[in-house]
Design an enzyme around this catalytic site. Structure first.
Site, PDB file in Angstrom:
ATOM      1  N   SER A 142       0.853  -1.188   0.000  1.00  0.00           N
ATOM      2  CA  SER A 142       0.000   0.000   0.000  1.00  0.00           C
ATOM      3  C   SER A 142       0.887   1.234   0.000  1.00  0.00           C
ATOM      4  O   SER A 142       2.002   1.205   0.527  1.00  0.00           O
ATOM      5  CB  SER A 142      -0.886   0.018   1.256  1.00  0.00           C
ATOM      6  OG  SER A 142      -1.519   1.274   1.425  1.00  0.00           O
ATOM      7  N   TYR A 155      -1.689  -0.347  10.458  1.00  0.00           N
ATOM      8  CA  TYR A 155      -1.845  -0.958   9.135  1.00  0.00           C
ATOM      9  C   TYR A 155      -0.699  -0.527   8.225  1.00  0.00           C
ATOM     10  O   TYR A 155      -0.073  -1.361   7.552  1.00  0.00           O
ATOM     11  CB  TYR A 155      -3.185  -0.538   8.543  1.00  0.00           C
ATOM     12  CG  TYR A 155      -3.382  -0.941   7.101  1.00  0.00           C
ATOM     13  CD1 TYR A 155      -3.814  -2.220   6.766  1.00  0.00           C
ATOM     14  CD2 TYR A 155      -3.141  -0.036   6.062  1.00  0.00           C
ATOM     15  CE1 TYR A 155      -3.998  -2.598   5.439  1.00  0.00           C
ATOM     16  CE2 TYR A 155      -3.325  -0.402   4.732  1.00  0.00           C
ATOM     17  CZ  TYR A 155      -3.751  -1.678   4.426  1.00  0.00           C
ATOM     18  OH  TYR A 155      -3.934  -2.037   3.110  1.00  0.00           O
ATOM     19  N   LYS A 159       2.397  -2.658   6.209  1.00  0.00           N
ATOM     20  CA  LYS A 159       2.658  -2.600   4.773  1.00  0.00           C
ATOM     21  C   LYS A 159       4.089  -2.112   4.500  1.00  0.00           C
ATOM     22  O   LYS A 159       4.721  -2.538   3.528  1.00  0.00           O
ATOM     23  CB  LYS A 159       1.638  -1.696   4.087  1.00  0.00           C
ATOM     24  CG  LYS A 159       0.216  -2.251   4.135  1.00  0.00           C
ATOM     25  CD  LYS A 159       0.119  -3.602   3.449  1.00  0.00           C
ATOM     26  CE  LYS A 159      -1.314  -4.094   3.354  1.00  0.00           C
ATOM     27  NZ  LYS A 159      -1.445  -5.371   2.635  1.00  0.00           N
TER      28      LYS A 159
END
Length: 260
Positions: A142, A155, A159
């Site tokens: 991401s 999160y 990534k």
């Protein structure tokens, strides 16, 4: 382009019941490849495989379940005779808010699915087939792994770690296995709904290319990375974000309109 022909090759796509994973499975199948789609339930895996059509099959396999992952690899080899492509697409984000406010359960789930699962599946396919015969792995990262945002820091950290691991694996598994990643921006998926659903127009307006992404935008890039057209690319993370990582495009458009 001849290099994008995947005829005779077989791919596993994890987390493929919807969104980017399903679009990737369709793109690989459209290029001639056999596709095994995984999902947490057999029902959703079967439905996704039916949507892809052709030789596609669905297998229930939670991304972090080692026994299920091993079974999926075995079934794939039994059915198709090779395992040439792995797309580690399964992802999750159970946390929201500052990192220091997250509990261990949320931390563990985020890193288990987003980081451990790609390591697990890559190891299994390498030992079962790719280490001897070669292959290509693509991880879904991401642009969050390259930036800093409020409330989804955990999160994004997972990534960022996946981007690093992609490079590490590219060296460890060379020259037989190519390992790359894609880094989507805001894409029209269920996982990313909080980033676009209530304010899609504003997000699109601030994006250089004037819209949020579609799963097919990412799928096209993945199909390229696993093909012979990308045969001299490894350890890279391809950003596919319509220019979102560049920053807010609105001031530039407004300046152009004013002739400044």
């Amino acid at each position: 382009m001849a290099g994008l022909d995947l005829t005779g090759r077989t791919a596993i796509v994890t987390g493929a019941s919807r969104g980017i994973g399903l679009a990737v499975a369709k793109a690989i199948a459209a290029a001639g490849g056999n596709v095994v789609l995984t999902s947490r339930s057999q029902e959703s895996a079967d439905a996704a495989a039916a949507e892809v059509g052709g030789t596609a099959i669905g297998i229930a396999a939670h991304a972090v379940d080692e026994e299920a992952a091993r079974r999926c690899v075995d079934v794939t080899l039994d059915r198709f005779g090779s395992l040439d492509i792995l797309v580690n697409n399964a992802g999750t984000n159970p946390s929201f808010g500052p990192i220091i406010d997250q509990d261990h359960a949320r931390f563990a789930k985020t890193f288990d699915v987003n980081l451990w699962a790609p390591v697990l599946w890559t190891g299994l396919v390498t030992k079962a087939w790719m280490g001897e015969h070669g292959g290509a792995v693509v991880n879904t990262a991401s642009i969050g792994g390259m930036a800093f945002e409020a409330n989804i820091g955990l999160y994004n950290a997972s990534k960022a770690a996946l981007i690093h691991v992609t490079k590490q694996l590219a060296l460890e598994l060379s020259p037989k296995v190519r390992v790359n990643a894609v880094a989507p921006g805001v894409v029209r998926t269920k996982l990313a709904e909080a980033l676009w659903k209530e304010h899609e127009q504003a997000v699109s307006a601030s994006t250089a290319l004037g819209r949020i992404g579609e799963p097919e935008d990412i799928a096209s890039a993945v199909a390229f990375l696993v093909s012979d057209a990308a045969s001299w690319i490894t350890g890279e993370t391809m950003v596919i974000d319509g220019g979102q990582l560049l920053g807010d495009a609105l001031p530039f458009r407004q300046g152009a309109q004013l002739g400044v």
